[in-house]
Design an enzyme around this catalytic site. Structure first.
Site, PDB file in Angstrom:
ATOM      1  N   ASP A 139       0.817  -1.213   0.000  1.00 57.82           N
ATOM      2  CA  ASP A 139       0.000   0.000   0.000  1.00 57.82           C
ATOM      3  C   ASP A 139       0.852   1.264   0.000  1.00 57.82           C
ATOM      4  OD1 ASP A 139      -3.018   1.060   0.821  1.00 57.82           O
ATOM      5  OD2 ASP A 139      -1.427   2.263   1.711  1.00 57.82           O
ATOM      6  N   VAL A 167      -5.307   2.619   0.010  1.00 61.07           N
ATOM      7  CA  VAL A 167      -5.359   1.992  -1.315  1.00 61.07           C
ATOM      8  C   VAL A 167      -5.872   0.563  -1.209  1.00 61.07           C
ATOM      9  CG1 VAL A 167      -4.035   1.354  -3.358  1.00 61.07           C
ATOM     10  CG2 VAL A 167      -3.498   3.466  -2.150  1.00 61.07           C
ATOM     11  N   ASP A 168      -5.419  -0.172  -0.186  1.00 64.85           N
ATOM     12  CA  ASP A 168      -5.932  -1.527   0.020  1.00 64.85           C
ATOM     13  C   ASP A 168      -7.436  -1.508   0.285  1.00 64.85           C
ATOM     14  OD1 ASP A 168      -3.746  -3.224  -0.338  1.00 64.85           O
ATOM     15  OD2 ASP A 168      -3.001  -2.882   1.675  1.00 64.85           O
ATOM     16  N   VAL A 169      -7.888  -0.555   1.088  1.00 67.63           N
ATOM     17  CA  VAL A 169      -9.318  -0.465   1.396  1.00 67.63           C
ATOM     18  C   VAL A 169     -10.124  -0.179   0.127  1.00 67.63           C
ATOM     19  CG1 VAL A 169     -11.069   0.861   2.640  1.00 67.63           C
ATOM     20  CG2 VAL A 169      -8.927   0.237   3.780  1.00 67.63           C
ATOM     21  N   GLY A 172     -10.177  -3.250  -2.071  1.00 64.92           N
ATOM     22  CA  GLY A 172     -11.097  -4.259  -1.573  1.00 64.92           C
ATOM     23  C   GLY A 172     -12.537  -3.939  -1.909  1.00 64.92           C
TER      24      GLY A 172
END
Length: 381
Positions: A139, A167-169, A172
């Site tokens: 991330d 960014v990961d959130v 997802g």
């Protein structure tokens, strides 16, 4: 009670954040999610602490409720065979290995979809499966390479990352939308498909107005601290005691702000009468507002501005944010049962559904634990 995705079976080969968040969203909405973990250590985030609760890292617990944990060594013929067996009976597979790894394990899309033509197979990568396949998808790295850090922080300071792995959130969330879209298509046609999400593209899409400023107008944004590139005043301002966030989105709100701080003439000033003018003269406007706000503390200004329907508030810490949501009746924390009779206090799924609300059946599993095996079948409305 029935849930929207009660009949959806998901096999989750992902770990860390983007993939597990996507599959937890599906699990909250009723899907049966089987989390495949490596022997001994399991998901990397099991060890990402402190803090810990009930012997497990709180990071891991944030995105793994409502799942069963199955331990498999995918590098062995027996482990890979068991994984293929699970995928053959699944509706959805989610994975976030480096491109090519699942193919080498005999668990790639082509292999699994041959045995299960209706399979929805979601791959989450850092930079796609082409020229960026070998790049590590962390991330922080994506925030740097994807431009987010260049627009975050003070103009005279260093680039800053967001306070969470944003960014990961975002990735997802995009992955869960892609999966549900493909499931909808499968339900109509019987045809599964591959869903591909990469972190860099997700970040570029999430740049929204900053991205379109570049793609449409050729403007490359820089760091502006807490100011907004296109709206003013929309920033953090000092007061007589404490800081105040003011988020003025239209001319009516600005006129109300000027009146509330005792400077009504400012709203009629040609330098500030419209948003375009306020943006062009933001430095002069800031000086005027800071001078006016110095007369009282932020704690006094907040109710006065709220009464005038001016969006304003103080900066909460995380505890204050949860307290605010609770005071507004949003019930931000849910108690999810553990197998030992205790509960895990976790953040509520924010999706409200009147007929098929999210479920909180079981806390994040210990390595190899399958809470659903002991769960009674839920029927009826």
């Amino acid at each position: 009670m029935t849930h929207a995705l009660d009949d959806l079976r998901v096999v989750d080969f992902s770990r860390v954040l983007a993939g597990p968040l996507a599959t937890m969203i599906l699990a909250d909405l009723g899907a049966t999610v089987t989390k495949i973990e490596r022997p001994g250590t399991g998901d990397d985030t099991r060890a990402w602490g402190p803090p810990y609760d009930a012997g497990q890292a709180t990071y891991y617990q944030s995105v793994n409720r409502n799942k069963d944990s199955v331990v498999l060594d995918l590098g062995t013929p027996e482990g890979a065979a068991r994984a293929r067996e699970l995928a053959a009976g699944a509706d959805v597979v989610v994975e976030n290995f480096r491109p090519g790894v699942m193919d080498r394990l005999g668990l790639g899309y082509e292999t699994l979809s041959t045995a299960n033509p209706g399979l929805v197979y979601c791959s989450i990568t850092g930079f796609g499966a082409g020229a960026g396949a070998a790049l590590p998808g962390y991330d922080l790295l994506i925030q740097a390479l994807g431009g987010l850090m260049s627009i975050t922080g003070r103009p005279d300071g260093e680039p800053q990352k967001a306070g969470v792995a944003l960014v990961d959130v975002i990735s997802g969330l995009f992955a869960s939308v892609g999966v549900l879209t493909a499931v909808r298509h499968r339900d109509r046609t019987g045809q599964g498909q591959r869903v591909e999400v990469n972190l860099l593209s997700c970040l570029l899409a999430a740049l929204v107005n900053q991205g379109s400023a570049y793609t449409l107008a050729g403007q490359v944004a820089g760091r502006m601290g807490n100011a907004h590139p296109s709206v003013a005043p929309y920033e953090l301002l000092p007061t007589g005691d404490g800081d105040l966030v003011v988020a003025v989105g239209n001319d009516r709100q600005f006129a109300a702000l000027a009146q509330a701080v005792g400077r009504p003439e400012v709203a009629a000033d040609d330098r500030f009468r419209t948003n375009d003018a306020r943006v062009a003269h933001r430095d002069e406007l800031r000086r005027i507002l800071v001078d006016a706000l110095a007369a009282k503390p932020a704690a006094v200004w907040v109710p006065a501005l709220s009464e005038a329907r001016v969006p304003a508030g103080q900066v909460n810490d995380i505890a204050g944010a949860f307290d605010l949501a609770g005071s507004l009746g949003l019930d931000p924390i849910v108690e999810v049962p553990r197998g030992d009779g205790t509960v895990a206090r976790l953040t509520r799924n924010p999706i409200g559904l009147s007929a098929t609300p999210p479920a909180y059946r079981s806390a994040p599993p210990s390595l190899g634990e399958s809470p659903s095996a002991n769960r009674p079948v839920e029927t009826g409305p």
